[in-house]
Design a protein around this motif. Structure first.
Motif, short mmCIF file in Angstrom:
data_model
loop_
_atom_site.label_atom_id
_atom_site.label_comp_id
_atom_site.label_asym_id
_atom_site.label_seq_id
_atom_site.Cartn_x
_atom_site.Cartn_y
_atom_site.Cartn_z
N ALA A 157 0.89 -1.15 0.15
CA ALA A 157 0.02 -0.16 0.21
C ALA A 157 0.82 1.20 -0.11
N LEU A 158 2.01 1.34 0.65
CA LEU A 158 2.71 2.26 0.65
C LEU A 158 3.49 2.53 -0.60
N VAL A 159 3.76 1.61 -1.34
CA VAL A 159 4.45 1.69 -2.69
C VAL A 159 3.57 2.19 -3.58
N GLU A 160 2.03 1.62 -3.50
CA GLU A 160 0.99 2.34 -4.39
C GLU A 160 0.83 3.71 -4.11
N LEU A 161 0.88 4.15 -2.65
CA LEU A 161 0.70 5.59 -2.37
C LEU A 161 1.74 6.34 -2.99
N GLY A 162 2.95 5.73 -2.98
CA GLY A 162 3.99 6.84 -3.46
C GLY A 162 3.86 6.81 -5.02
N GLN A 163 3.24 5.95 -5.70
CA GLN A 163 3.06 5.92 -7.13
C GLN A 163 2.04 6.81 -7.53
N ARG A 164 1.10 6.84 -6.66
CA ARG A 164 -0.01 7.77 -6.83
C ARG A 164 0.87 9.39 -6.63
N LEU A 165 1.37 9.54 -5.63
CA LEU A 165 2.02 10.93 -5.39
C LEU A 165 2.79 11.18 -6.68
N ARG A 166 3.56 10.35 -7.20
CA ARG A 166 4.57 10.59 -8.23
C ARG A 166 3.65 10.98 -9.43
N ALA A 167 2.65 10.03 -9.91
CA ALA A 167 1.72 10.47 -10.94
C ALA A 167 1.06 11.87 -10.65
N ALA A 168 1.03 12.38 -9.52
CA ALA A 168 0.23 13.47 -9.36
C ALA A 168 1.22 14.95 -9.44
#
Length: 317
Positions: free
Chosen positions: A13-24
């Motif tokens: 979940a932390l990895v996915e959260l980081g991916q979402r932030l980076r995409a934003a």
């Protein structure tokens, strides 16, 4: 990457959260705790308005500010804490260095196992960049001692894709965040391992890097307390261990700080004694003459006139 056996299910979940932030397009440069406190004092009582407020400045936020899927990821990652007035805080912080996005502990970093990324981390990264750019030696085996967020291991692993890079720390939370940051960076040549310095890591290394704590900390927080009379004990232990574990031509890069007393640098004097002899060459330089000036008001620093950031490069002959 070889995963740590204690990796939690919430890490995905932390990895996915980081991916979402980076995409934003999220970006945040982490500052010292003193600067952070001053910036937050300007908006005391206010709630977060942006993702940088939530995940960089660690401000409380209302549920409506963050999308439902990001809230769900924070909950799955066990990264959500309650705050006053029916608001929440993120238990993790995200900072950027160039194209890297790194998770670490939220402000204030008061817990004994807090993982900090900040100005020292940026300077440490520059020391590694400079060395890798100018050294002709091929790195096959490397280790980042006291890896924290894993920034040292990440920089080496990305620059030397063929290398085997170990990231070691005594703090399980640091190992967890290093594994998350490596996964987020899509780096596969890092192994994460619990070790007190190099005690539990076999073999010799072409490159050893370390950014140890160098303060006297009343709470003895792992990321901050260096031990000894003025915080230099851990740095000296690293020098003593690393000099015995370097391959011929291999290097130790130590970025740390030193309390200067009456114009004298006690770390330099201790390093000179430990590295005397024909087995290695070394260069010691002051990178910043005055860091963490607020520390001088703390007990134990009564005779200290400044704290300097320094870098030591030791090369085995």
């Amino acid at each position: 990457m070889v995963p740590d056996p204690q990796v939690l299910a919430s890490d995905d979940a932390l990895v996915e959260l980081g991916q979402r932030l980076r995409a934003a397009g999220y970006r945040f440069t982490c500052v010292t705790p003193a600067t952070h406190a001053r910036v937050m004092a300007r908006c005391a009582g206010e709630q977060a308005r942006t993702l940088r407020d939530v995940f960089g400045w660690s401000q409380a936020f209302s549920p409506g500010l963050v999308t439902a899927d990001l809230m769900a990821l924070l909950q799955r990652a066990e990264g959500l804490t309650a705050a006053p007035q029916q608001s929440f805080r993120s238990a993790v912080r995200w900072s950027t260095l160039d194209d890297l996005l790194l998770v670490h502990s939220a402000y204030p970093t008061e817990a004994a196992d807090a993982v900090f990324f900040g100005p020292d981390s940026y300077r440490f990264a520059q020391v590694i960049h400079d060395h890798l750019r100018h050294t002709p030696n091929r790195v096959e085996h490397a280790v980042d001692i006291g890896c924290g967020t894993g920034i040292g291991a990440l920089l080496i692993a990305r620059a030397a894709h063929h290398a085997q890079v170990s990231a070691v720390d005594i703090n399980p939370l640091a190992l967890r965040y290093t594994a998350v940051n490596a996964a987020l960076a899509d780096v596969s040549n890092i192994s994460v391992k619990h070790s007190d310095l190099l005690d539990d890591v076999p073999g010799n290394f072409d490159l050893i890097v370390a950014n140890p704590p160098y303060m006297l900390d009343v709470g003895e927080r792992t990321y901050r307390h260096g031990g000894g009379a003025l915080g230099a004990a851990l740095s000296l232990r690293i020098v003593e261990q690393a000099r015995e574990r370097l391959t011929p031509g291999g290097s130790l890069l130590l970025y740390t700080g030193v309390a200067i007393v009456d114009g004298h640098d006690p770390l330099l004097e201790a390093v000179r004694l430990r590295l005397a002899g024909p087995t290695c060459s070394w260069v010691y330089r002051e990178i910043d003459p005055d860091v963490f000036g607020e520390q001088l008001a703390e007990p134990g620093y009564e005779a200290v006139e400044r704290i300097a950031a320094v870098a030591l490069t030791v090369t085995r002959l």
